[in-house]
Enzyme design. Structure first.
Site, PDB file in Angstrom:
ATOM      1  N   ASP A 146       0.832  -1.197   0.000  1.00  0.00           N
ATOM      2  CA  ASP A 146       0.000   0.000   0.000  1.00  0.00           C
ATOM      3  C   ASP A 146       0.869   1.251   0.000  1.00  0.00           C
ATOM      4  O   ASP A 146       0.598   2.223  -0.723  1.00  0.00           O
ATOM      5  CB  ASP A 146      -0.915  -0.033   1.234  1.00  0.00           C
ATOM      6  N   GLU A 185      -1.839  -5.397  -3.763  1.00  0.00           N
ATOM      7  CA  GLU A 185      -0.912  -4.647  -2.914  1.00  0.00           C
ATOM      8  C   GLU A 185       0.259  -5.528  -2.489  1.00  0.00           C
ATOM      9  O   GLU A 185       1.413  -5.087  -2.464  1.00  0.00           O
ATOM     10  CB  GLU A 185      -1.635  -4.123  -1.677  1.00  0.00           C
TER      11      GLU A 185
END
Length: 240
Positions: free
Chosen positions: A58, A130
């Site tokens: 992220d 991610e």
């Protein structure tokens, strides 16, 4: 899961080609593709899953996208760049990219998760997406992650000719246009571990009840709640 070691190696090689990176440490990519449901099964204890990797991915994604926007839109101010950024790193955008590269069919899932449509689940695709970015970063550094992220996200950047208006601003402007009090936001709950919290927020608009939204931060949860309220009152168009 794959039928056998040879098949699994072939699958990984195909995915590596799509990612533009051949992994030195294949266990990083395998972990990024492994759902937590598999780790708890007999024989699977100690198996790495994507949970920790998605936390790192992220942040890596955020840095690369922020740099892309900074270079692509040199005349825009911070607010406009922030709105573009929020749109591009939201879970729906990550799931969309993950779907485009066929990530779902490479996921390692327990039978129950796979049988319930896990390979097409946007939430799982976003989490694994991610994690894959984190695996690229850990194995090949920022350049390896950038070689995948920049071309994968470039079409999404090009879609938004004007910065998207955030849902909170759109809801506030709508309420003011109707002569109503400003929307009121309240935090309902916070769940999950400290490194991966999940916030739920409620928004109330005079005469129109309430709507709720959730996200990884209070800000994203407020945006989701505002978007839900816009949909409810028929003033849509904005997204969280």
């Amino acid at each position: 899961m794959s039928a056998g070691p040879g098949s699994e190696a072939s699958d990984l090689a195909e995915l590596e080609a799509r990612l533009g990176h051949e992994f030195r440490d294949k266990t990083l990519l395998t972990a990024a593709l492994t759902h937590p449901s598999l780790a708890g099964l007999k024989g699977g204890r100690g198996l790495g899953t994507y949970e920790r990797l998605e936390f790192l991915g992220d942040r890596v994604l955020g840095l690369i996208v922020a740099e892309m926007l900074y270079r692509t839109f040199p005349q825009e101010d911070e607010g406009a760049l922030a709105r573009r950024f929020a749109e591009l790193v939201r879970r729906e955008s990550i799931a969309r990219v993950s779907g485009a590269i066929g990530l779902g069919r490479h996921l390692r899932l327990a039978a129950g998760e796979a049988g319930s449509g896990g390979r097409d689940n946007p939430a799982l695709l976003a989490d694994a997406g991610e994690a894959v970015i984190a695996a690229l970063y850990l194995d090949g550094g920022l350049d390896a992650a950038r070689r995948f992220v920049e071309p994968a996200w470039r079409p999404l950047v090009a879609e938004e000719i004007k910065p998207p208006q955030d849902a909170k601003t759109a809801l506030q402007e709508w309420a003011q246009g109707q002569g109503l009090a400003l929307p009121a936001y309240a935090l309902i709950s916070t769940e999950g571990p400290a490194h991966e919290p999940r916030f739920e927020v409620e928004v109330r608009v005079e005469g129109h009840g309430k709507a709720t939204g959730s996200g990884k931060s209070k800000r994203t949860a407020e945006q989701a709640a505002a978007a839900a309220m816009l949909t409810r009152i028929g003033a849509g168009g904005s997204r969280p």
